[in-house]
Design a protein around this motif. Structure first.
Motif, PDB file in Angstrom:
ATOM      1  N   VAL A   1     -28.389  42.162   8.079  1.00  0.00           N
ATOM      2  CA  VAL A   1     -27.321  43.079   8.466  1.00  0.00           C
ATOM      3  C   VAL A   1     -27.926  44.421   8.840  1.00  0.00           C
ATOM      4  O   VAL A   1     -28.730  44.990   8.103  1.00  0.00           O
ATOM      5  CB  VAL A   1     -26.302  43.244   7.324  1.00  0.00           C
ATOM      6  N   ASP A   2     -27.550  44.935   9.998  1.00  0.00           N
ATOM      7  CA  ASP A   2     -28.014  46.234  10.453  1.00  0.00           C
ATOM      8  C   ASP A   2     -27.336  47.317   9.624  1.00  0.00           C
ATOM      9  O   ASP A   2     -26.113  47.347   9.497  1.00  0.00           O
ATOM     10  CB  ASP A   2     -27.682  46.418  11.939  1.00  0.00           C
ATOM     11  N   ALA A   3     -28.130  48.224   9.059  1.00  0.00           N
ATOM     12  CA  ALA A   3     -27.591  49.256   8.176  1.00  0.00           C
ATOM     13  C   ALA A   3     -26.705  50.252   8.924  1.00  0.00           C
ATOM     14  O   ALA A   3     -25.760  50.790   8.366  1.00  0.00           O
ATOM     15  CB  ALA A   3     -28.726  49.990   7.487  1.00  0.00           C
ATOM     16  N   GLU A   4     -26.990  50.500  10.194  1.00  0.00           N
ATOM     17  CA  GLU A   4     -26.215  51.480  10.961  1.00  0.00           C
ATOM     18  C   GLU A   4     -24.861  50.947  11.395  1.00  0.00           C
ATOM     19  O   GLU A   4     -23.842  51.614  11.259  1.00  0.00           O
ATOM     20  CB  GLU A   4     -27.004  51.930  12.188  1.00  0.00           C
ATOM     21  N   THR A   5     -24.847  49.761  11.955  1.00  0.00           N
ATOM     22  CA  THR A   5     -23.607  49.223  12.501  1.00  0.00           C
ATOM     23  C   THR A   5     -22.877  48.292  11.545  1.00  0.00           C
ATOM     24  O   THR A   5     -21.685  48.059  11.698  1.00  0.00           O
ATOM     25  CB  THR A   5     -23.876  48.456  13.805  1.00  0.00           C
ATOM     26  N   GLY A   6     -23.583  47.719  10.569  1.00  0.00           N
ATOM     27  CA  GLY A   6     -22.971  46.764   9.655  1.00  0.00           C
ATOM     28  C   GLY A   6     -22.787  45.391  10.263  1.00  0.00           C
ATOM     29  O   GLY A   6     -22.134  44.542   9.685  1.00  0.00           O
ATOM     30  N   ARG A   7     -23.370  45.162  11.437  1.00  0.00           N
ATOM     31  CA  ARG A   7     -23.244  43.871  12.122  1.00  0.00           C
ATOM     32  C   ARG A   7     -24.507  43.040  11.900  1.00  0.00           C
ATOM     33  O   ARG A   7     -25.568  43.574  11.626  1.00  0.00           O
ATOM     34  CB  ARG A   7     -23.033  44.081  13.619  1.00  0.00           C
ATOM     35  N   LEU A   8     -24.380  41.747  12.080  1.00  0.00           N
ATOM     36  CA  LEU A   8     -25.504  40.844  11.942  1.00  0.00           C
ATOM     37  C   LEU A   8     -26.460  41.048  13.102  1.00  0.00           C
ATOM     38  O   LEU A   8     -26.050  41.090  14.255  1.00  0.00           O
ATOM     39  CB  LEU A   8     -25.007  39.398  11.909  1.00  0.00           C
ATOM     40  N   ARG A   9     -27.723  41.193  12.791  1.00  0.00           N
ATOM     41  CA  ARG A   9     -28.727  41.368  13.852  1.00  0.00           C
ATOM     42  C   ARG A   9     -28.960  40.039  14.550  1.00  0.00           C
ATOM     43  O   ARG A   9     -28.944  38.974  13.938  1.00  0.00           O
ATOM     44  CB  ARG A   9     -30.043  41.839  13.248  1.00  0.00           C
TER      45      ARG A   9
END
Length: 80
Positions: free
Chosen positions: A68-76
């Motif tokens: 999970v990307d810490a900035e966007t909260g979306r799955l990389r």
């Protein structure tokens, strides 16, 4: 009970145009048939997507990469 959804759709169509009930009955039957065909397809797609998402997330977590990307909260999509 099996024709309840088609009847509800047909009644809503009849209230909208004020014509005879035949048009609403036909469109309600067609809509119900389409829903009966598409509902299992949509459920299968959703289940497949959820399994794929979970497996990918678990694989990346086991590999040590935070999925999970810490900035966007979306799955990389690409491991960093």
């Amino acid at each position: 009970m099996a024709n309840l959804l088609g009847a509800l759709i047909g009644a809503a169509i009849d209230r909208g145009d004020g014509d005879s009930g035949i048009k609403g009955a036909i469109i309600g039957t067609v809509a119900e048939s389409a829903i009966r065909v598409l509902a299992p397809i949509a459920a299968t797609w959703a289940l497949g997507w959820a399994v794929q998402y979970g497996v990918r997330k678990a694989w990346r977590a086991a590999a040590g990469a935070d999925p999970v990307d810490a900035e966007t909260g979306r799955l990389r999509t690409q491991p960093s």
